[in-house]
Every structure is written in structure tokens, then in C-alpha cells.
Write a protein that holds these residues in place. Structure first.
Motif, PDB file in Angstrom:
ATOM      1  N   SER A  47       0.809  -1.218   0.000  1.00 36.73           N
ATOM      2  CA  SER A  47       0.000   0.000   0.000  1.00 36.73           C
ATOM      3  C   SER A  47       0.845   1.272   0.000  1.00 36.73           C
ATOM      4  N   GLU A  48       2.092   1.196   0.499  1.00 37.03           N
ATOM      5  CA  GLU A  48       2.948   2.382   0.532  1.00 37.03           C
ATOM      6  C   GLU A  48       3.666   2.637  -0.790  1.00 37.03           C
ATOM      7  N   SER A  49       3.401   1.822  -1.780  1.00 37.72           N
ATOM      8  CA  SER A  49       4.089   1.977  -3.067  1.00 37.72           C
ATOM      9  C   SER A  49       3.338   2.939  -3.981  1.00 37.72           C
ATOM     10  N   GLN A  50       4.076   3.450  -4.969  1.00 37.29           N
ATOM     11  CA  GLN A  50       3.490   4.372  -5.945  1.00 37.29           C
ATOM     12  C   GLN A  50       2.525   3.599  -6.838  1.00 37.29           C
ATOM     13  N   VAL A  51       1.281   4.062  -6.959  1.00 37.90           N
ATOM     14  CA  VAL A  51       0.223   3.317  -7.646  1.00 37.90           C
ATOM     15  C   VAL A  51       0.582   3.001  -9.085  1.00 37.90           C
ATOM     16  N   ASP A  52       1.205   3.943  -9.786  1.00 37.76           N
ATOM     17  CA  ASP A  52       1.511   3.723 -11.199  1.00 37.76           C
ATOM     18  C   ASP A  52       2.902   3.113 -11.404  1.00 37.76           C
ATOM     19  N   ARG A  53       3.545   2.633 -10.340  1.00 39.78           N
ATOM     20  CA  ARG A  53       4.851   1.986 -10.457  1.00 39.78           C
ATOM     21  C   ARG A  53       4.846   0.653  -9.712  1.00 39.78           C
ATOM     22  N   ARG A  54       3.870  -0.153 -10.048  1.00 38.34           N
ATOM     23  CA  ARG A  54       3.747  -1.501  -9.509  1.00 38.34           C
ATOM     24  C   ARG A  54       3.754  -2.463 -10.698  1.00 38.34           C
ATOM     25  N   PHE A  55       4.719  -3.383 -10.715  1.00 33.94           N
ATOM     26  CA  PHE A  55       4.934  -4.201 -11.906  1.00 33.94           C
ATOM     27  C   PHE A  55       5.120  -5.677 -11.551  1.00 33.94           C
ATOM     28  N   SER A  56       4.664  -6.520 -12.443  1.00 34.21           N
ATOM     29  CA  SER A  56       5.093  -7.918 -12.487  1.00 34.21           C
ATOM     30  C   SER A  56       5.942  -8.094 -13.744  1.00 34.21           C
ATOM     31  N   TYR A  57       6.606  -9.235 -13.841  1.00 31.55           N
ATOM     32  CA  TYR A  57       7.518  -9.466 -14.962  1.00 31.55           C
ATOM     33  C   TYR A  57       7.079 -10.711 -15.723  1.00 31.55           C
ATOM     34  N   ASN A  58       6.981 -10.575 -17.052  1.00 26.64           N
ATOM     35  CA  ASN A  58       6.558 -11.682 -17.912  1.00 26.64           C
ATOM     36  C   ASN A  58       7.753 -12.163 -18.728  1.00 26.64           C
ATOM     37  N   GLY A  59       8.372 -13.262 -18.265  1.00 28.37           N
ATOM     38  CA  GLY A  59       9.545 -13.772 -18.957  1.00 28.37           C
ATOM     39  C   GLY A  59       9.273 -14.225 -20.374  1.00 28.37           C
ATOM     40  N   ALA A  60       8.031 -14.617 -20.661  1.00 30.51           N
ATOM     41  CA  ALA A  60       7.693 -15.057 -22.014  1.00 30.51           C
ATOM     42  C   ALA A  60       7.773 -13.911 -23.013  1.00 30.51           C
ATOM     43  N   ASN A  61       7.679 -12.674 -22.529  1.00 36.13           N
ATOM     44  CA  ASN A  61       7.696 -11.514 -23.421  1.00 36.13           C
ATOM     45  C   ASN A  61       9.087 -10.936 -23.641  1.00 36.13           C
ATOM     46  N   PHE A  62      10.090 -11.440 -22.899  1.00 39.30           N
ATOM     47  CA  PHE A  62      11.429 -10.883 -23.055  1.00 39.30           C
ATOM     48  C   PHE A  62      11.999 -11.283 -24.413  1.00 39.30           C
ATOM     49  N   LEU A  63      12.316 -10.294 -25.243  1.00 44.32           N
ATOM     50  CA  LEU A  63      12.798 -10.520 -26.608  1.00 44.32           C
ATOM     51  C   LEU A  63      14.034  -9.665 -26.847  1.00 44.32           C
ATOM     52  N   ASP A  64      15.171 -10.332 -27.003  1.00 46.90           N
ATOM     53  CA  ASP A  64      16.433  -9.639 -27.245  1.00 46.90           C
ATOM     54  C   ASP A  64      16.924 -10.036 -28.631  1.00 46.90           C
ATOM     55  N   THR A  65      16.604  -9.218 -29.625  1.00 48.40           N
ATOM     56  CA  THR A  65      16.879  -9.588 -31.010  1.00 48.40           C
ATOM     57  C   THR A  65      18.325  -9.291 -31.383  1.00 48.40           C
ATOM     58  N   THR A  66      18.715  -9.799 -32.521  1.00 49.01           N
ATOM     59  CA  THR A  66      20.098  -9.603 -32.993  1.00 49.01           C
ATOM     60  C   THR A  66      20.278  -8.238 -33.645  1.00 49.01           C
ATOM     61  N   MET A  67      19.194  -7.490 -33.855  1.00 49.87           N
ATOM     62  CA  MET A  67      19.308  -6.120 -34.359  1.00 49.87           C
ATOM     63  C   MET A  67      18.674  -5.204 -33.329  1.00 49.87           C
ATOM     64  N   GLU A  68      19.496  -4.357 -32.693  1.00 52.83           N
ATOM     65  CA  GLU A  68      19.051  -3.512 -31.602  1.00 52.83           C
ATOM     66  C   GLU A  68      18.797  -2.092 -32.089  1.00 52.83           C
ATOM     67  N   THR A  69      18.076  -1.319 -31.236  1.00 51.75           N
ATOM     68  CA  THR A  69      17.870   0.105 -31.482  1.00 51.75           C
ATOM     69  C   THR A  69      18.300   0.865 -30.244  1.00 51.75           C
ATOM     70  N   ASN A  70      19.198   1.838 -30.398  1.00 47.55           N
ATOM     71  CA  ASN A  70      19.678   2.564 -29.219  1.00 47.55           C
ATOM     72  C   ASN A  70      18.684   3.655 -28.829  1.00 47.55           C
ATOM     73  N   ASN A  71      19.063   4.480 -27.833  1.00 48.84           N
ATOM     74  CA  ASN A  71      18.144   5.497 -27.326  1.00 48.84           C
ATOM     75  C   ASN A  71      17.816   6.572 -28.351  1.00 48.84           C
ATOM     76  N   ASN A  72      18.616   6.680 -29.375  1.00 51.26           N
ATOM     77  CA  ASN A  72      18.351   7.654 -30.446  1.00 51.26           C
ATOM     78  C   ASN A  72      17.630   7.008 -31.621  1.00 51.26           C
ATOM     79  N   ASN A  73      17.056   5.811 -31.391  1.00 51.11           N
ATOM     80  CA  ASN A  73      16.321   5.070 -32.430  1.00 51.11           C
ATOM     81  C   ASN A  73      17.193   4.730 -33.626  1.00 51.11           C
TER      82      ASN A  73
END
Length: 598
Positions: free
Chosen positions: A316-342
């Protein structure tokens, strides 16, 4: 041909009927196929009876309102009342469990027989209610009487069953029991003796142990009254048991709470029996305090030590919009990346490229035992908490303690090869668990238990940056993960070396091993299982203990940049390690996808 198919169906039908019948009947604990000439001459009749070795029985006898009648292979009697049930006209069985044993009844079966003028009505009753009500539906020729009701479970004292009969046309008419069976299970009582805490002392003067049950009938605080072990635990209504920091209770079997249990943030509750029950009819509370934090946006990885707790109440003491679970099935690390500048760049960087591995959870989400969750503090609560920085906040979990074997699904996304397969899980118990026992139990490829030899604990100290690699505008550095593997431990960003115990309430990352699914097809989602069980639990070490002395054959290198970024490397000589890559058990990299936005 058709005849063979019909024959097979008949066999299958017979087997199904056989299995169902045996499930209903259960195991015989007292039976007699009555044989011989004139068994009625013995009152009671015990010849040929078969009984469980942990019970004592009376045989079959008759009440004083009827008289024996000669007959072969049956226990026969006459003088049954002609019009109504007479409380003195019955056959009787007395069954007594031996000391420290109890009976769970399943059924009573009998075969009966009457003469032409004998009684036509029958009733089966027991001493449970003083022989006042019938049990099930009976017939004069026999029946199976269901005894699976709660009244006939956990019987630890003598119980008497009576078969009444009446309604014949002549008192010389007879009714007999030809054979009978009581089905059930005889169990050793887990905790045959108990002691009570009352008036500031134990009733036996010394307290319980793992063979003696404990009853709390007063206020008990482990800080002043001491930690204890017990066979089982009952906290009576109106009383509170408090387990303070650095103390514990260890319970072999069941915990029943009609009053209150409060577990302080570094206290421990350990149950040893994986099938031990937690009967929470009162209130159970587990407090957990975060590590020291400098900013509200620093994440904590959680796992609930109690069942049916929700995100909104436990966190209850946590920030409402910063509560997360993690879905390992969705983790996708492809061989072609995009940096912070797209800008496209080549190569895998251990970052989820489509940004959907973290999923927001709402306040009504029930925290699944063994699953990890990530939250930041509520900004207002953090800023209004008295005291300077760093700050620590206490979170409260309420519900029944998690206990026993807990299986947690973990996932691999095989859209790419040679990537890591992260899963966020957590200690599900109100006690610490041994990291070595956890890793050993979850390194069995044959059973698809799939942890790749290392535990990753988030210990943030570095501010998020827009130049740090990641899929958000601002990202945290992976060097802030502390790591435990087979050869040692390294500190995270706070320069704290973890011990080899995972405290209660702690979430952590593991990797689904590549070796678990060597033949998986690219593009598939593979599911494995991580196991927690009571053998991993410990009564102490429910906090981070700081180690300043290196172990033999190990060297820690601390690296700190000009802008304060810290990283630690452990170098060790280990039996079984090679010069090549030996998996995360020996060669663990800090390439972890944090992915949550700052």
C-alpha cells in the motif's frame, strides 16, 4: 474386431468400477467373515477377526434385550422387538485407537440375514451422539454406510457402533450379521502431548520441542520469552504471539491461529512439514522493511510471505503507477538492436526490445506465492516520512503463512538464440531460505527445473540516466545487481556483499537455463518450473549480514567511476570450473534487463 473392442470396453469398465469401489471402501481396519458352528455362543465373538495393529476392538457382541440363536457362519440372535426400535436390541462393535493414534473412518460394510418371521427394519447408530440418530441408509440384507463425515474423523478415543433391528412377526424370528468391515485409516497423532504458555510460564516448566505441541494462552514475545520449536502451534483467542527481530518459531506440523501472530521484519516462522496446515481464524501479520533508499523512485523487488495478499494492501505504501510484475515469455532480445536515439545497432544487449516484459498490476491483483513484483515508494509517503536520507519504509503483509511445496512457472522466449531468459520470482515464506539449497533443488534438467546457477538481487545505488542502455527514457545500470552463484557473491551498487540467504519478502531474478530445452524451436515459448519447499527454510539469517573478510581462494575487485558508478567483480578458484564458459553457476555476467522506467 468388434468382439475384441467390446471385450476391452468391458475390461475398462470393470477396472473403473473396481477403482471407484476401492476408493469408496478404503482400507479395512476391522473385519470378520464370521464362520463356524453357532458363533452366537461367544458374546462377544472375536474368532477370525482381522484388525489394524494400532487399534483395539471388542469383537461383535449383542445387547441385553436379545438372545443368541444357533446358526452356522453367522452371528445370530432372536427376541427383537416386534414394533419399534428398542434401545437394548442391538449388535455392537467397540473400536479404540491405541495411545498416540487416531482413526479417520471411511465406511462400515455388513451383510445381514433374517428368518421368515424375523425383523425387517434396521438402523446403524454410534456413540458420537449417544445413539440418537441413524447413520446412512440401511437394509436388512446389508449396506455400505458412509462414515466420511467430519464427526468420524480424528477419532482418538473409544467409539461404539450399534446395529438395531425390529419389526418381525414373531419374537422367535432371527436376524444375523454374517460378515462386516470397518474401512478407514489409522494414523499416528503428530503431536500426542502439549504444553501451554499461561501466566508467563510453560505448563511443564521447560517449554515445547518438535515432539510436543505448544498452546499460547497468554501474551508471548520471543524477545523476552525466547524462540521455541514445537510439534504444532495453537494461538488461542485473545492472545498475541510476537516473533521479534533475530528470533524465530519452528513448527513441525500445523499452525492454528485463533488469536494473533505478528512477525517482525527480521523474525522467522519455519514450518518443517510440507503438508502442514495454516488454519488462520484470527490475524497473521508479517512486517518487512526496505533497504535504505535515497529517492522514492528506487525499486524494491517483493514477494509475499502470506497467501491471498493483494498489491493494494500488502504494498500500500508503493506508488500506484509503479507496480509491476515481470513476464519472462515476453522478453525478446533480437540480434538487431535500437539505441536510445532510435538508431539500429547490431548485436544482443540483454534488453527487451519491444518493451513489454514488465506489466503494470493493479491494487486488486493477488500476489501469487513465489512470484516477484517490483515497486517504488509512494512519493508523498516517502517525502513525508520523518528523518533524513536514506529512508526505510515498513510494509505489512496480512494473511495465512505460505507453506510447503510451491511451484512457480518460468518462461523462455526462443524467438532468439543465445539470449538470457529472465524471470522474476521470490521467497514465498515468512523465513529466509538457503540460496545453496534453492539452487541445488532447481538445477534438474530431467524434471525441467531450470535455474541457471545464479540469483540476482536488486540493490540500487546509481541514479537512472538517459545515457544508460535500456528501453526507457531513463534507465538504471545493471551493475546495481548483487549476485549469488555457486562460487561466491558480489555486491551491487550499494557495495553490500549479500550473504547466501534470501530473506522473507525478497523478490529476485533467475535465468531459465538454455540447457533445459536444448531442442526448442526458435519462435516457441517454453515453460519450466521453479520449486520452493520447506527444506530450504532456515530459522535465522532473515536479513543481510555484511561480510568484510574474503574467503580463501577468492578475490573481490571494486571498480568505481568518476561519477560514482560502482561495480564489483569476484575472481575465484573453484573445483569443477574450466577456462571456458561454465554457465551462470561459475561465470555470471551482470547483463540484466531492468527495463522499468525511472
Amino acid at each position: 474386431g468388434l468382439n475384441n473392442k467390446l471385450a476391452m470396453r468391458g475390461i475398462l469398465a470393470f477396472l473403473l468400477l473396481f477403482l471407484v469401489t476401492n476408493l469408496i471402501s478404503g482400507q479395512s481396519i476391522f473385519s470378520n467373515t464370521i464362520t463356524g458352528n453357532n458363533p452366537n455362543n461367544n458374546n462377544p465373538y472375536t474368532i477370525g477377526q482381522v484388525i489394524d495393529g494400532n487399534i483395539t476392538v471388542s469383537g461383535i457382541s449383542r445387547g441385553n434385550g436379545i438372545n443368541g440363536q444357533n446358526g452356522s457362519d453367522r452371528y445370530n440372535a432372536r427376541d427383537w422387538d416386534l414394533t419399534t426400535l428398542d434401545i437394548n436390541d442391538y449388535f455392537e462393535f467397540i473400536i479404540t485407537p491405541n495411545a498416540t493414534f487416531e482413526i479417520d473412518f471411511i465406511s462400515f460394510e455388513y451383510t445381514g440375514q433374517r428368518s421368515n418371521t424375523g425383523p425387517i427394519n434396521i438402523a446403524v447408530r454410534s456413540s458420537i451422539d449417544g445413539f440418537t440418530s441413524d447413520i446412512g441408509m440401511s437394509t436388512i440384507t446389508g449396506a455400505t454406510i458412509d462414515l466420511s463425515a467430519v464427526n468420524y474423523q480424528n477419532i482418538s478415543a473409544a467409539i461404539t457402533f450399534r446395529v438395531y433391528s425390529w419389526g418381525g412377526s414373531n419374537t422367535n424370528g432371527t436376524f444375523s450379521i454374517n460378515d462386516f468391515t470397518f474401512n478407514g485409516v489409522v494414523n499416528a497423532i503428530p503431536c500426542p502431548t502439549s504444553v501451554t504458555w499461561s501466566g508467563g510460564t510453560w505448563s511443564n516448566g521447560t517449554g515445547p520441542d518438535l515432539t510436543i505441541a505448544a498452546v499460547i494462552d497468554d501474551v508471548y514475545n520471543t524477545f523476552t520469552n525466547g524462540s521455541f520449536s514445537a510439534c504444532s502451534l495453537n494461538v488461542n483467542t485473545g492472545n498475541t504471539l510476537t516473533i521479534t527481530n533475530g528470533s524465530y518459531i519452528e513448527i513441525e506440523n500445523d499452525i492454528t491461529v485463533d488469536g494473533n501472530i505478528i512477525v517482525s521484519r527480521e523474525g522467522a516462522v519455519v514450518q518443517n512439514n510440507d503438508v502442514g496446515l495454516v488454519n488462520n481464524n484470527g490475524s497473521i501479520r508479517v512486517d518487512k522493511r526496505t533497504a535504505p533508499m535515497n529517492n522514492w523512485y528506487e525499486y524494491t523487488y517483493w514477494s509475499s510471505p502470506v497467501s491471498n495478499e493483494t498489491i493494494g494492501t500488502g504494498l500500500s505504501e508503493s506508488q500506484v503507477d509503479r507496480r509491476f510484475s515481470y513476464n519472462g515469455a515476453n522478453f525478446l532480445d533480437t540480434t538487431m538492436e535500437t539505441n536510445n536515439n532510435n538508431t539500429p545497432v547490431a548485436g544482443q544487449d540483454d534488453i527487451d526490445d519491444n518493451g513489454d516484459d514488465w506489466t503494470s498490476v493493479n491494487a486488486f491483483t493477488v500476489m501469487t506465492p513465489g512470484v516477484g513484483y517490483a515497486t517504488t515508494h509512494d512519493q508523498f509517503i516517502f517525502s513525508s516520512t520523518p528523518g533524513g536520507l536514506p529512508k526505510q519504509l515498513t510494509y505489512i503483509f496480512e494473511g495465512s503463512f505460505n507453506n510447503g511445496i510451491i511451484s512457480v512457472p518460468v518462461y523462455r522466449n526462443d524467438s532468439e538464440t543465445n539470449d538470457n531468459n529472465w524471470n522474476l520470482i521470490g521467497n514465498p515464506y515468512p523465513s529466509a531460505i538457503d540460496a545453496d539449497l534453492f539452487l541445488a533443488a532447481n538445477n534438474n534438467i530431467a524434471t525441467n527445473v531450470v535455474v541457471d546457477g545464479a540469483i540476482f538481487l536488486w540493490s540500487q545505488n546509481t541514479p537512472p540516466s538517459n545515457t544508460t542502455n535500456g528501453n526507457e527514457a531513463f534507465n538504471f545500470v545493471v551493475s546495481d545487481y548483487a549476485i549469488i552463484n555457486a562460487i561466491g557473491e558480489v555486491a551491487g551498487g550499494d557495495n553490500v556483499i549479500p550473504n547466501r540467504f534470501i530473506p522473507s519478502g525478497q523478490g529476485f531474478f533467475v535465468v531459465y537455463s538454455d540447457a533445459a530445452t536444448p531442442d526448442s524451436t526458435v519462435g516457441n515459448i517454453s515453460e519450466g518450473t521453479v520449486i520452493f519447499n520447506n527444506s530450504m527454510r532456515v530459522t535465522g539469517d532473515n536479513t543481510q549480514f555484511f561480510r568484510t573478510k574474503n574467503k580463501n581462494n577468492k578475490l573481490w575487485l571494486n571498480l568505481t567511476s568518476d561519477n560514482g558508478v560502482f561495480n564489483q567483480i569476484l575472481i575465484a578458484y573453484a573445483t569443477g570450473a574450466t577456462d571456458a564458459y561454465d554457465g551462470m553457476a561459475y561465470d555470471t555476467q551482470k547483463n540484466l534487463s531492468s527495463g522499468t522506467s525511472a
